[in-house]
Scaffold this active site. Structure first.
Site, PDB file in Angstrom:
ATOM      1  CD  GLU A  15      11.560 -12.148   2.780  1.00 18.34           C
ATOM      2  OE1 GLU A  15      11.442 -13.319   2.394  1.00 18.34           O
ATOM      3  OE2 GLU A  15      12.274 -11.828   3.756  1.00 18.34           O
TER       4      GLU A  15
ATOM      5  CE  LYS B 279       3.939 -11.910   6.977  1.00 16.71           C
ATOM      6  NZ  LYS B 279       3.460 -11.810   8.384  1.00 16.71           N
TER       7      LYS B 279
ATOM      8  CE1 TYR C  31       7.577 -14.845   6.774  1.00 13.51           C
ATOM      9  CE2 TYR C  31       8.987 -13.881   5.078  1.00 13.51           C
ATOM     10  CZ  TYR C  31       8.239 -13.742   6.236  1.00 13.51           C
ATOM     11  OH  TYR C  31       8.143 -12.529   6.855  1.00 13.51           O
TER      12      TYR C  31
ATOM     13  CB  THR D 201       7.510  -9.382   4.691  1.00 11.61           C
ATOM     14  OG1 THR D 201       8.767  -9.447   4.022  1.00 11.61           O
ATOM     15  CG2 THR D 201       6.669 -10.520   4.121  1.00 11.61           C
TER      16      THR D 201
END
Ligand code: NAD
Ligand code: TYD
Length: 340
Positions: free
Chosen positions: A129, A157, A153, A127
């Site tokens: 992010e 990742k 989160y 992602t």
């Protein structure tokens, strides 16, 4: 190709399986999913009901070494796309542990089993992010930006991305990473911004905007992300990460206004609630590398994509009703209850 797709009963995985079945009917797809609250086997029932020889579902956990190894062997898997994850930032703030288990340990277990099985290609779906947050005037993220995740989160990742890098450097494991911006489209669980706001509009509930609504996300229609994953599977270099984006930056407030306009509602339902802790201000993706090396370009504008998405939710009221039960309600009551 015999392809293992993990997390195929979630939002992006479901769209990916449908698209790949259409584009590559000769591929055999094995969908391995744990069926967490976010996984819905019914999403792909139309394929299962056809008794398609090129699709099968296996129920299990990417953290389970024996199960994953057996699946790879039994189905003579040649390539893997890993979508399986805990994917919701707010849930990761409430309880980070399952994010570490699936997103880090599960991803490592999957890579290890795939390495031992001699898999030819592994796409790890990550992602934007992982890069952290941009200021309003910063250039968009490139693949050279440092990984500076801010939520449990995104930290989970980013950890898996680093493990993938280590697997390539150490074992020459053929893994490529995709990093994509915010997806929207059919089958998205109604905890994420667009389906959540749609659901609240139709149930006449208030629309909770975190902070002042100025946070920016770059929105990509889910099929465009799936095309990026497909291109990475077919043409991506091992050991490389590829950015994907939709070229559609919007503040959350702009997005909700557009949604309300399409649904013919006024703004009176909007309510400002306590901000998300560690809320990233802005994401934007520079996908020039994917454009040049893979031939990627987003094909759906936000205006087209949001209309298609709303129509899908309007036509699939029962799907929405089905997934809005049990665990969904519990989390929503707790999270939004505290934020008024
Ligand atoms: P989702 O939450 O809708 O689906 C996740 C799926 O993974 C579910 O079917 C769930 O049952 C399954 N799963 C969870 N834990 C598992 C485990 N231990 N073993 C096997 N299956 C498990 O997520 P999504 O939005 O479809 O996201 C898919 C992937 O794409 C994730 O890796 C996410 O980080 C990444 N991603 C998502 C977005 C987005 O906007 N949604 C953007 C960029 C990247
Ligand atoms: P979300 O869909 O959770 O995706 P992510 O946090 O992974 O980007 O949220 C998108 C944006 O919308 C994010 O800035 C947080 C904001 N948001 C709200 O303002 N209210 C909400 O109820 C939700 C779920 C999100």
């Amino acid at each position: 190709m015999r392809l293992l797709v993990t997390g195929g009963c979630g939002f992006i995985g479901t769209n990916f399986v449908y698209l790949m079945q259409e584009r590559h009917p000769d591929w055999e797809i094995i969908n391995l999913d744990k069926l967490t609250y976010a996984g819905n086997r019914k999403n792909l029932l139309s394929i299962e009901n056809n008794n398609a020889a090129n699709y099968s579902f296996v129920h299990g956990d990417i953290c389970d070494k024996e199960f994953v190894s057996n699946t790879l062997e039994e189905h003579k898997i040649e390539a893997v796309v890993n979508f399986a994850a805990e994917s919701h930032v707010d849930r990761s703030i409430n309880d980070p542990a399952p994010f570490l288990t699936t997103n880090i340990c599960g991803a490592q277990n999957l890579m290890e089993c795939a390495r031992q099985a001699g898999i030819e290609k592994f796409v790890h779906v990550s992602t934007d992010e992982v890069y952290g947050s941009l200021g309003m005037n910063d250039p968009a993220f490139t693949e050279n930006n440092p990984l500076e995740p801010n939520s449990p989160y995104s930290a989970s990742k980013a950890s898996a991305d680093l493990m993938a890098r280590a697997y390539f450097e150490t074992y020459n494991f053929p893994v490529s990473i995709t990093r994509c911006s915010n997806n929207y489209g059919p089958y998205q669980f109604p905890e994420k911004l667009i389906p959540l706001m749609y659901t609240k509009v139709i149930t006449g509930e208030q629309l909770p905007i975190y902070g002042d609504g100025s946070n920016i996300r770059d929105w990509i229609y889910v099929d465009d992300h799936c095309t990026g994953v497909e291109l990475t599977l077919l043409k991506g270099q091992p050991g490389r990460a590829y950015n994907f984006g939709g070229a559609a930056e919007k503040t959350n407030l702009e997005l909700v206004h557009e949604l309300l306009a399409i649904l013919g509602k006024d703004e009176s339902l909007i309510t400002y609630v306590t901000d998300r802790p560690g809320h990233d201000q802005r994401y934007a993706m520079d996908y020039a590398v994917a454009e040049k090396e893979l031939g990627f370009a987003p094909s759906v504008t936000f205006e087209q994509g949001i209309k298609k998405t709303i129509k899908w939710y309007q036509d699939n009221g029962q799907w929405l009703e089905d997934v809005r039960s049990g665990a969904y309600r519990e989390f929503m009551n707790e999270w939004y209850g505290d934020r008024k």
